[in-house]
Write a protein that holds these residues in place. Structure first.
Motif, PDB file in Angstrom:
ATOM      1  N   PRO A  99      -6.813   8.395  -7.906  1.00 49.00           N
ATOM      2  CA  PRO A  99      -7.732   7.300  -7.065  1.00 49.00           C
ATOM      3  C   PRO A  99      -8.858   6.937  -7.828  1.00 49.00           C
ATOM      4  N   SER A 136       1.218   3.871  -3.057  1.00 52.77           N
ATOM      5  CA  SER A 136       1.001   5.479  -2.846  1.00 52.77           C
ATOM      6  C   SER A 136       2.007   6.288  -3.325  1.00 52.77           C
ATOM      7  N   ARG A 137       3.263   5.745  -3.491  1.00 50.31           N
ATOM      8  CA  ARG A 137       4.371   6.532  -4.113  1.00 50.31           C
ATOM      9  C   ARG A 137       4.489   6.856  -5.538  1.00 50.31           C
ATOM     10  N   ALA A 182       0.990  -1.299  -0.023  1.00 50.75           N
ATOM     11  CA  ALA A 182       0.074  -0.099   0.107  1.00 50.75           C
ATOM     12  C   ALA A 182       0.843   1.173  -0.091  1.00 50.75           C
ATOM     13  N   TRP A 183       1.800   1.242   1.028  1.00 46.69           N
ATOM     14  CA  TRP A 183       2.772   2.393   0.906  1.00 46.69           C
ATOM     15  C   TRP A 183       3.448   2.517  -0.575  1.00 46.69           C
TER      16      TRP A 183
END
Length: 283
Positions: A98, A92-93, A88-89
């Motif tokens: 979205p 996100s980068r 998830a991290w």
């Protein structure tokens, strides 16, 4: 070999706790994140510093893996919990819009709707399995065949074409797969393709029921089968036996998946038996 059995006293219908496993996994991941953030945030918040997210993500992963082990989760759930926060991290980068995630969620929901509400993922039956089912039902002249969770019609389409004297019904509740199956079977006059819930489907008018579901709903499905299907009917389960109920016979399909069909005779009729002819794979 024949077997005698009686319906279990449990009520007919879907297990009332089918969503509980998903909720438990979500709660476990949430607990891991809350534990790490509640310890890290005061320290970094007092100093006015941002959380070191790579380290934080891996710390959440470690705690989630520990909780999954302590609660004796299956190995795939442990893998999911361990990899979720770092992935998830990492995603996100990438700064992905979205809207793409919403589109992906909608697409998955259209295909895998059964997995969300009833722990019934999309398993697609193959052509060798359809051939084996044709052999198992070859001697039934008044064939009224029902496929619960019919997917793309991989079973009903070839069976309905091969047996114009039979009547075939497919029940599916995932929108995308229902539409594909509906288009495939539209020209078959002996095939009824329905949108619906398998738990609300009336089984009384069918003498053969086929299902390729998953282990969790099998007990509740068995209760429904023995309470609704007429004596002498046949239930065939792909890969997943009914817990505690010995099958009348088992059929090895002989495909690359090593598919096994579990056959159950309903009531006191003749036991199911596989046809003596060898099931061959067709192109």
């Amino acid at each position: 070999m024949s077997s005698s059995f009686s319906p279990a006293p449990d009520p007919v219908g879907p297990p009332s706790t089918m969503l509980a496993p998903q909720l438990r996994q979500l709660a476990l991941q949430f607990a891991a994140g809350l534990a790490v953030l509640s310890l890290a945030w005061p320290y970094y918040g007092i100093r006015g510093e941002e959380l070191p997210w790579p380290a934080t993500a891996f710390a959440i992963a470690a705690v989630a893996a520990l909780l999954a082990s302590l609660t004796r989760q299956a190995w795939w759930w442990r893998l999911i919990h361990t990899s979720f926060a770092p992935l998830a991290w990492g995603v996100s980068r990438l700064a992905i819009d979205p809207g793409w995630f919403l589109l992906l969620f909608i697409g998955l929901l259209l295909v895998y709707r059964g997995a969300l509400g009833g722990q019934i993922p999309l398993y697609l039956s193959n052509r060798p399995t359809a051939d084996a089912l044709a052999a198992l039902t070859a001697e039934r002249r008044d064939l009224r065949f029902l496929d619960l969770g019919a997917g793309l019609g991989n079973v009903l389409y070839p069976l309905a074409r091969a047996r114009p004297d039979g009547h075939f019904t497919g029940v599916e509740n995932a929108p995308a797969t229902w539409l594909i199956g509906r288009l495939r079977t539209a020209a078959l006059t002996n095939c009824d393709w329905r949108w619906g819930d398998l738990w609300k489907t009336d089984l009384t008018g069918h003498n053969v029921v086929y299902a390729f579901l998953s282990p969790p709903p099998m007990t509740a499905l068995w209760n429904k089968l023995v309470s609704e299907m007429p004596s002498g009917s046949l239930f065939i389960s792909n890969s997943f036996p009914v817990p505690g109920v010995p099958p009348s016979c088992e059929v090895e399909v002989g495909d690359s998946r090593q598919t096994r069909l579990y056959c159950y005779q309903i009531g006191n009729g003749q036991p199911a038996r596989a046809a003596s002819a060898e099931v061959t794979r067709r192109a």
